[in-house]
Design a protein around this motif. Sequence first.
Motif, short mmCIF file in Angstrom:
data_model
loop_
_atom_site.label_atom_id
_atom_site.label_comp_id
_atom_site.label_asym_id
_atom_site.label_seq_id
_atom_site.Cartn_x
_atom_site.Cartn_y
_atom_site.Cartn_z
N LYS A 181 0.80 -1.23 0.00
CA LYS A 181 0.00 0.00 0.00
C LYS A 181 0.83 1.28 0.00
O LYS A 181 0.28 2.36 -0.16
CB LYS A 181 -1.01 -0.01 1.14
CG LYS A 181 -0.44 0.04 2.52
CD LYS A 181 -1.59 0.01 3.50
CE LYS A 181 -1.12 0.18 4.92
NZ LYS A 181 -2.24 0.30 5.82
N ASN A 182 2.13 1.17 0.15
CA ASN A 182 2.97 2.36 0.11
C ASN A 182 4.28 2.04 -0.62
O ASN A 182 5.36 2.10 -0.03
CB ASN A 182 3.24 2.87 1.53
CG ASN A 182 3.87 4.24 1.51
OD1 ASN A 182 3.80 4.97 0.53
ND2 ASN A 182 4.52 4.59 2.61
N PRO A 183 4.21 1.74 -1.92
CA PRO A 183 5.42 1.36 -2.65
C PRO A 183 6.31 2.54 -2.96
O PRO A 183 5.83 3.65 -3.20
CB PRO A 183 4.87 0.75 -3.94
CG PRO A 183 3.58 1.48 -4.16
CD PRO A 183 3.03 1.72 -2.77
N ASN A 184 7.61 2.31 -2.95
CA ASN A 184 8.54 3.36 -3.39
C ASN A 184 8.61 3.32 -4.91
O ASN A 184 7.99 2.47 -5.56
CB ASN A 184 9.91 3.18 -2.73
CG ASN A 184 10.59 1.87 -3.11
OD1 ASN A 184 10.34 1.31 -4.17
ND2 ASN A 184 11.45 1.38 -2.23
N GLU A 185 9.38 4.24 -5.48
CA GLU A 185 9.43 4.35 -6.94
C GLU A 185 9.93 3.07 -7.60
O GLU A 185 9.41 2.64 -8.64
CB GLU A 185 10.29 5.53 -7.38
CG GLU A 185 10.27 5.73 -8.87
CD GLU A 185 10.91 7.02 -9.34
OE1 GLU A 185 11.48 7.00 -10.45
OE2 GLU A 185 10.84 8.03 -8.61
N ASP A 186 10.93 2.43 -7.01
CA ASP A 186 11.44 1.18 -7.58
C ASP A 186 10.36 0.10 -7.60
O ASP A 186 10.23 -0.64 -8.58
CB ASP A 186 12.66 0.67 -6.81
CG ASP A 186 13.90 1.50 -7.07
OD1 ASP A 186 13.94 2.22 -8.09
OD2 ASP A 186 14.84 1.43 -6.25
N LYS A 187 9.58 -0.01 -6.54
CA LYS A 187 8.51 -1.02 -6.48
C LYS A 187 7.42 -0.69 -7.50
O LYS A 187 6.85 -1.59 -8.10
CB LYS A 187 7.91 -1.09 -5.07
CG LYS A 187 8.88 -1.56 -4.01
CD LYS A 187 9.18 -3.03 -4.17
CE LYS A 187 10.06 -3.49 -3.02
NZ LYS A 187 10.60 -4.80 -3.21
N ILE A 188 7.14 0.59 -7.68
CA ILE A 188 6.14 0.99 -8.68
C ILE A 188 6.63 0.62 -10.08
O ILE A 188 5.89 0.05 -10.88
CB ILE A 188 5.80 2.49 -8.58
CG1 ILE A 188 5.12 2.79 -7.24
CG2 ILE A 188 4.90 2.92 -9.75
CD1 ILE A 188 4.97 4.26 -6.93
N ARG A 189 7.88 0.95 -10.37
CA ARG A 189 8.44 0.60 -11.68
C ARG A 189 8.36 -0.90 -11.93
O ARG A 189 8.01 -1.34 -13.02
CB ARG A 189 9.89 1.09 -11.80
CG ARG A 189 10.00 2.57 -12.00
CD ARG A 189 11.45 3.00 -12.25
NE ARG A 189 11.54 4.44 -12.37
CZ ARG A 189 11.27 5.13 -13.47
NH1 ARG A 189 10.88 4.49 -14.56
NH2 ARG A 189 11.36 6.44 -13.50
N THR A 190 8.68 -1.68 -10.92
CA THR A 190 8.59 -3.14 -11.05
C THR A 190 7.14 -3.56 -11.23
O THR A 190 6.84 -4.43 -12.06
CB THR A 190 9.21 -3.83 -9.81
OG1 THR A 190 10.58 -3.44 -9.72
CG2 THR A 190 9.10 -5.34 -9.91
N GLY A 191 6.23 -2.96 -10.47
CA GLY A 191 4.82 -3.32 -10.52
C GLY A 191 4.15 -3.06 -11.86
O GLY A 191 3.25 -3.79 -12.25
N ILE A 192 4.60 -2.03 -12.56
CA ILE A 192 4.01 -1.71 -13.87
C ILE A 192 4.89 -2.17 -15.03
O ILE A 192 4.58 -1.92 -16.19
CB ILE A 192 3.70 -0.20 -14.01
CG1 ILE A 192 4.97 0.64 -13.98
CG2 ILE A 192 2.70 0.24 -12.95
CD1 ILE A 192 4.78 2.10 -14.34
#
Length: 158
Positions: free
Chosen positions: A119-130
């Motif tokens: 529920k609170n991803p950092n930018e690296d996690k967001i990049r991986t997620g998308i």
Amino acid sequence: MEVKINFNLNNKDMSLKVNPLRRLLDLLREDLKLTSPKEGCGQGECGACSVIINGNLINSCCVPVGNIEGAKVITIEGLMGTKEFDILKESFDEAGAVQCGFCTPGMIMASYALLTKNKNPNEDKIRTGISGNICRCTGYDKIIEAVKMAAKKGEDIW
């Protein structure tokens, strides 16, 4: 050859006679008239056909219908009207993360899948997620910004 497949689609139990080797993407679009998953590459490379199956982001162009027996499948149509969808839609609009709109359903599905697990991803996690979703118009910076906004706005519901 057709077999009976039972699954849950967007919180509705389904029982259909289908060819088990048919692609889930084709079943969703052609038979069930759900147009949010789109044919992009047809090889699982672009994410335009993204759906959530049993909580995991999956490219529906790569899934034979026989593999969804007993599964829970969610498309954008199943998210519409939920708080989570409203937050994502508003955040994508505010961040300017929508241009032509072709990738948007897949990006929304990827963002939803990510935020329900983190529920609170950092930018690296967001990049991986998308990362399995290609955007040719908007660019990823605005999409990443939109996911960050959605995480903040929905911190009490993710």
